[in-house]
Design a protein around this motif. Structure first.
Motif, PDB file in Angstrom:
ATOM      1  N   TYR A  44      -3.787  -6.749   5.100  1.00  0.00           N
ATOM      2  CA  TYR A  44      -2.822  -6.706   4.851  1.00  0.00           C
ATOM      3  C   TYR A  44      -2.149  -5.691   3.932  1.00  0.00           C
ATOM      4  O   TYR A  44      -2.429  -6.035   2.516  1.00  0.00           O
ATOM      5  CB  TYR A  44      -2.677  -8.059   4.840  1.00  0.00           C
ATOM      6  N   SER A  45      -0.949  -5.442   3.395  1.00  0.00           N
ATOM      7  CA  SER A  45      -0.642  -5.159   2.428  1.00  0.00           C
ATOM      8  C   SER A  45       1.173  -4.977   2.897  1.00  0.00           C
ATOM      9  O   SER A  45       1.605  -4.378   2.733  1.00  0.00           O
ATOM     10  CB  SER A  45      -0.387  -3.801   2.474  1.00  0.00           C
ATOM     11  N   GLY A  46       1.502  -6.011   1.858  1.00  0.00           N
ATOM     12  CA  GLY A  46       2.830  -5.766   1.336  1.00  0.00           C
ATOM     13  C   GLY A  46       3.517  -4.555   0.417  1.00  0.00           C
ATOM     14  O   GLY A  46       4.604  -4.512   0.745  1.00  0.00           O
ATOM     15  N   GLY A  47       2.634  -3.957  -0.286  1.00  0.00           N
ATOM     16  CA  GLY A  47       2.807  -2.411  -0.333  1.00  0.00           C
ATOM     17  C   GLY A  47       3.122  -1.615   1.189  1.00  0.00           C
ATOM     18  O   GLY A  47       4.695  -1.196   0.248  1.00  0.00           O
ATOM     19  N   GLY A  48       2.941  -2.042   1.891  1.00  0.00           N
ATOM     20  CA  GLY A  48       3.277  -0.946   3.038  1.00  0.00           C
ATOM     21  C   GLY A  48       4.143  -1.399   3.374  1.00  0.00           C
ATOM     22  O   GLY A  48       5.193  -0.286   3.841  1.00  0.00           O
ATOM     23  N   TYR A  49       4.617  -2.579   3.037  1.00  0.00           N
ATOM     24  CA  TYR A  49       6.543  -3.064   3.280  1.00  0.00           C
ATOM     25  C   TYR A  49       7.202  -2.294   2.633  1.00  0.00           C
ATOM     26  O   TYR A  49       8.773  -2.269   2.648  1.00  0.00           O
ATOM     27  CB  TYR A  49       6.162  -4.177   3.343  1.00  0.00           C
ATOM     28  N   THR A  50       7.112  -2.838   1.077  1.00  0.00           N
ATOM     29  CA  THR A  50       8.138  -2.109   0.768  1.00  0.00           C
ATOM     30  C   THR A  50       8.259  -0.519   0.039  1.00  0.00           C
ATOM     31  O   THR A  50       9.427   0.583  -0.239  1.00  0.00           O
ATOM     32  CB  THR A  50       7.196  -2.276  -1.285  1.00  0.00           C
ATOM     33  N   VAL A  51       7.040   0.575   0.745  1.00  0.00           N
ATOM     34  CA  VAL A  51       6.846   1.580   1.013  1.00  0.00           C
ATOM     35  C   VAL A  51       8.471   2.112   2.049  1.00  0.00           C
ATOM     36  O   VAL A  51       9.184   2.764   2.184  1.00  0.00           O
ATOM     37  CB  VAL A  51       6.126   2.569   1.395  1.00  0.00           C
ATOM     38  N   MET A  52       7.915   0.700   3.489  1.00  0.00           N
ATOM     39  CA  MET A  52       8.920   1.583   4.091  1.00  0.00           C
ATOM     40  C   MET A  52      10.271   0.758   3.296  1.00  0.00           C
ATOM     41  O   MET A  52      11.509   1.436   3.863  1.00  0.00           O
ATOM     42  CB  MET A  52       8.888  -0.028   5.165  1.00  0.00           C
ATOM     43  N   GLN A  53      10.582  -0.311   2.837  1.00  0.00           N
ATOM     44  CA  GLN A  53      11.855  -0.922   2.010  1.00  0.00           C
ATOM     45  C   GLN A  53      12.704   0.634   1.798  1.00  0.00           C
ATOM     46  O   GLN A  53      13.845   1.008   2.148  1.00  0.00           O
ATOM     47  CB  GLN A  53      11.573  -1.729   1.118  1.00  0.00           C
ATOM     48  N   GLN A  54      11.662   1.336   0.696  1.00  0.00           N
ATOM     49  CA  GLN A  54      12.580   2.945   0.736  1.00  0.00           C
ATOM     50  C   GLN A  54      12.450   3.562   1.406  1.00  0.00           C
ATOM     51  O   GLN A  54      13.659   4.578   1.315  1.00  0.00           O
ATOM     52  CB  GLN A  54      11.533   3.307  -0.893  1.00  0.00           C
ATOM     53  N   MET A  55      11.965   3.538   2.456  1.00  0.00           N
ATOM     54  CA  MET A  55      12.051   4.505   2.875  1.00  0.00           C
ATOM     55  C   MET A  55      13.884   4.576   3.884  1.00  0.00           C
ATOM     56  O   MET A  55      14.303   5.633   4.609  1.00  0.00           O
ATOM     57  CB  MET A  55      11.098   4.518   4.480  1.00  0.00           C
ATOM     58  N   MET A  56      13.160   3.234   5.054  1.00  0.00           N
ATOM     59  CA  MET A  56      14.783   2.873   5.051  1.00  0.00           C
ATOM     60  C   MET A  56      16.504   3.001   4.249  1.00  0.00           C
ATOM     61  O   MET A  56      17.100   3.514   4.877  1.00  0.00           O
ATOM     62  CB  MET A  56      14.563   0.822   5.228  1.00  0.00           C
ATOM     63  N   ILE A  57      16.134   2.580   3.135  1.00  0.00           N
ATOM     64  CA  ILE A  57      17.539   3.011   1.732  1.00  0.00           C
ATOM     65  C   ILE A  57      17.176   4.472   1.797  1.00  0.00           C
ATOM     66  O   ILE A  57      18.608   5.040   2.041  1.00  0.00           O
ATOM     67  CB  ILE A  57      17.071   2.248   0.091  1.00  0.00           C
ATOM     68  N   ASP A  58      16.496   5.494   1.506  1.00  0.00           N
ATOM     69  CA  ASP A  58      16.347   6.895   1.420  1.00  0.00           C
ATOM     70  C   ASP A  58      17.113   7.185   2.722  1.00  0.00           C
ATOM     71  O   ASP A  58      17.812   7.716   2.881  1.00  0.00           O
ATOM     72  CB  ASP A  58      15.380   7.636   1.500  1.00  0.00           C
ATOM     73  N   VAL A  59      16.237   7.207   4.090  1.00  0.00           N
ATOM     74  CA  VAL A  59      17.384   7.475   5.395  1.00  0.00           C
ATOM     75  C   VAL A  59      19.109   6.776   6.225  1.00  0.00           C
ATOM     76  O   VAL A  59      19.348   7.553   5.793  1.00  0.00           O
ATOM     77  CB  VAL A  59      16.655   6.785   6.838  1.00  0.00           C
ATOM     78  N   ALA A  60      19.152   5.354   5.341  1.00  0.00           N
ATOM     79  CA  ALA A  60      20.674   4.892   5.584  1.00  0.00           C
ATOM     80  C   ALA A  60      20.842   5.009   4.934  1.00  0.00           C
ATOM     81  O   ALA A  60      22.819   4.629   4.896  1.00  0.00           O
ATOM     82  CB  ALA A  60      20.115   3.499   5.848  1.00  0.00           C
ATOM     83  N   GLN A  61      20.809   5.286   3.343  1.00  0.00           N
ATOM     84  CA  GLN A  61      21.622   5.510   2.026  1.00  0.00           C
ATOM     85  C   GLN A  61      22.565   4.135   2.109  1.00  0.00           C
ATOM     86  O   GLN A  61      23.877   4.158   1.732  1.00  0.00           O
ATOM     87  CB  GLN A  61      22.637   6.453   2.300  1.00  0.00           C
ATOM     88  N   GLU A  62      22.371   3.061   2.224  1.00  0.00           N
ATOM     89  CA  GLU A  62      22.494   2.020   1.833  1.00  0.00           C
ATOM     90  C   GLU A  62      21.548   1.126   0.995  1.00  0.00           C
ATOM     91  O   GLU A  62      20.479   1.217   1.090  1.00  0.00           O
ATOM     92  CB  GLU A  62      23.433   1.239   3.262  1.00  0.00           C
TER      93      GLU A  62
END
Length: 608
Positions: free
Chosen positions: A201-219
């Motif tokens: 289990y890794s909340g850290g992984g979801y934090t990486v995902m959050q940054q990735m989604m922000i970078d892709v969508a620029q929102e």
């Protein structure tokens, strides 16, 4: 306690109740849920509790429930108060922090970006990350971390969860969280296991995902999630805003810790929004679960396609984990869901994959056992298939009680004592309170607290009496424990008696004989120490951690755990010494530095 079939009038304690326009709920159905709270295993004829009794027992200020039936919300009801000072009642619009239920909702958003062709489930996440990069290491040489690994907790990423930030603390940027840099209160997020090999289990992984989604969508993440998930599913009261805006705060519950004290500042801010940042209502989360059910059935196209929703609920790496959601197979029935825990808030969402029922429960306290009892009440009241294990008790005679009583060992690692008092059989596991055992067949016994059947058998040739622990679903033997002779001991018992030297000697002897024995596994000893630290048996926990140090002197983690026990006991100098040793063995263990700083400050405050 009250009998299962006895229905109680609605008390003034129950604040509000509403139903969806599509369904009219018989009052007795609601009353059944309010009076059917039970143990994990239901023995026919058992008494049950009311929701009011269990809220009082645990100290739960407020709760909101949404029950799902026939692929729609059947009813919504709220109980108790959202704040102890104002006494304001919980309503169906009260906002609760969803904790880790933020993850499946965020996963739904990420999978929507996949369907839009903006992210590939199988590509290296660094292809999409711009503001920050996941560091490469020896563990990512052969296989890179992809979105599917982040969603599935199989990427080998660090950082289990997050504490949040009270209003008096500075809130770090997302990049500071990812790097574990001040003022972040969590460690750096990196890969220390080969991706796709195992679940962790890794909340850290979801934090990486959050940054990735922000970078892709620029929102911003809250805006992006509103567009991808919350608006399409009509989750109109939900938001990923961290912190809440002033108007939203008026609807937000105050969080309360397990001891009943108020979460500092009433509620924490979580910049780790994908992992822990969703504010929501029971109704909105029920809409989310219903959408998944309807989409799987081919009756909704609100956001994700049927194929992608099926992929989301398909086991990957482990049979209990899909992409952002957990899968619970109970006999022949498949349920999906997720639990949540933020400081002062606990929650649970669970629904049947293809039968159209489920429940969402949100509370402003950290008492997951209460939530489990309430879920079982819904399951019993609505006759969910294979959800609450139910048995009929059989009589046991004095000879049988005497025959099976004794101490049973599993190698050098585990010990279970079986004893009887006043014709009632009891089971006492290592470091646990005794629980009653009930005979449910000729040789099978069960407890109310655990659905693992216990079977007693005698070997034909040797006459040896064994206790078998049976897997509750597979019905196969998980472990065989042997009846111990008079005077026999496992190494742990010496520590329990306070005889550290003899205990250490016994563990060293086991290590010498078989270094792979579970009794001397570093991880097992670490877990055992934390088990006793969790029940405030600090000296025993400290001794277990000390044994681990002497068995594994080159491991940074054993010193970290021992230091934590020393700190809790109040031996601050010894705690600092061992945190320093831990850091010297692994400079990535920034937690050690933070703890040293915290302890030094504590010492300084004591002097002043």
């Amino acid at each position: 306690m009250k009998k299962l079939v006895f229905l109680f009038p609605v008390l003034s304690f129950f604040i509000s109740c509403s139903t969806t326009p599509e369904a009219v709920v018989a009052p007795d159905h609601i009353k059944l849920v309010e009076t059917n709270l039970s143990h994990p295993v239901y023995i026919k004829g058992d008494s049950t509790w009311t929701i009011e009794e269990r809220m009082k027992h645990y100290g739960v200020p407020g709760v909101s429930i949404a029950v799902i039936k026939d692929y729609k919300i059947d009813w919504i009801k709220s109980y108790g108060i959202m704040d102890k000072e104002s006494k304001s009642p919980v309503t169906d619009q009260t906002l609760f922090q969803a904790g880790s239920i933020s993850k499946p909702v965020a996963a739904y958003g990420a999978l929507t970006l996949v369907e839009q062709g903006k992210i590939d489930l199988d590509k290296d996440v660094n292809t999409y990350l711009q503001s920050w990069k996941l560091p490469d290491s020896e563990f990512t040489k052969e296989k890179k971390v992809a979105l599917k690994h982040l969603l599935n907790h199989s990427g080998g990423l660090t950082v289990h969860g997050f504490l949040g930030y009270s209003p008096d603390l500075p809130v770090p940027t997302l990049v500071q969280v990812l790097n574990g840099e001040s003022p972040a209160n969590s460690g750096a997020i990196f890969v220390d296991k080969v991706p796709e090999k195992s679940f962790r289990y890794s909340g850290g992984g979801y934090t990486v995902m959050q940054q990735m989604m922000i970078d892709v969508a620029q929102e911003s993440f809250p805006q992006l999630m509103s567009e991808l998930v919350l608006q399409p599913l009509q989750m109109s009261n939900s938001t990923y805003d961290q912190p809440l805006q002033s108007e939203q705060l008026k609807m937000a519950a105050t969080g309360y810790l397990p001891d009943g004290s108020t979460t500092k500042g009433k509620r924490h801010t979580y910049p780790e929004m994908a992992a822990a940042g969703l504010w929501t209502t029971a109704e909105d989360l029920a809409k989310f679960a219903v959408n998944i059910q309807q989409t799987l059935k081919g009756e909704s196209k609100a956001a994700l396609s049927q194929d992608m929703t099926t992929t989301m609920l398909t086991p990957f790496v482990e049979d209990f984990s899909g992409l952002g959601i957990f899968i619970n197979k109970m006999e022949d029935e498949i349920y999906f869901g997720h639990g949540g825990w933020d400081e002062g808030f606990s929650s649970e969402m669970i629904a049947h994959k293809d039968k159209g029922y489920g429940v969402v429960i949100l509370t402003n306290s950290n008492h997951p056992d209460f939530i489990s009892e309430l879920i079982r009440s819904v399951a019993l009241s609505y006759s969910w298939d294979d959800f609450v294990p139910t048995y009929e008790k059989k009589e046991i005679n004095a000879d049988q009680l005497k025959e099976i009583s004794g101490r049973y060992r599993l190698q050098n690692d585990n010990l279970i004592e079986i004893y009887h008092t006043n014709n009632q059989l009891f089971r006492k596991d290592l470091g646990a309170e005794p629980v009653a055992l009930f005979k449910v067949s000729d040789s099978i016994y069960i407890s109310r607290e655990n659905n693992q059947p216990v079977q007693f058998t005698t070997e034909a040739e040797s006459g040896q009496l064994n206790m078998l622990l049976i897997h509750p679903m597979k019905k196969t033997v998980e472990s065989t424990l042997v009846l111990m002779k008079e005077g026999e001991k496992i190494p742990f018992e010496f520590l329990e008696e306070g005889n550290f030297e003899e205990g250490l000697k016994a563990y060293q002897e086991v290590m010498k004989t078989d270094a792979n024995d579970p009794a001397v596994s570093e991880n097992n000893l670490n877990r055992l120490g934390y088990r006793f630290m969790g029940i405030e048996n600090l000296k025993l926990a400290q001794d277990i951690f000390k044994v681990n140090i002497l068995l594994y002197p080159e491991s940074f983690n054993v010193y970290d755990s021992y230091a934590e026990a020393c700190m809790k006991i109040g031996d601050l100098d010894l705690a600092i010494e061992n945190y320093k040793k831990s850091y010297s063995l692994n400079e990535k263990n920034t937690n050690a530095l933070k703890m040293i700083e915290e302890i030094e400050q504590k010492k300084q405050n004591q002097v002043e």
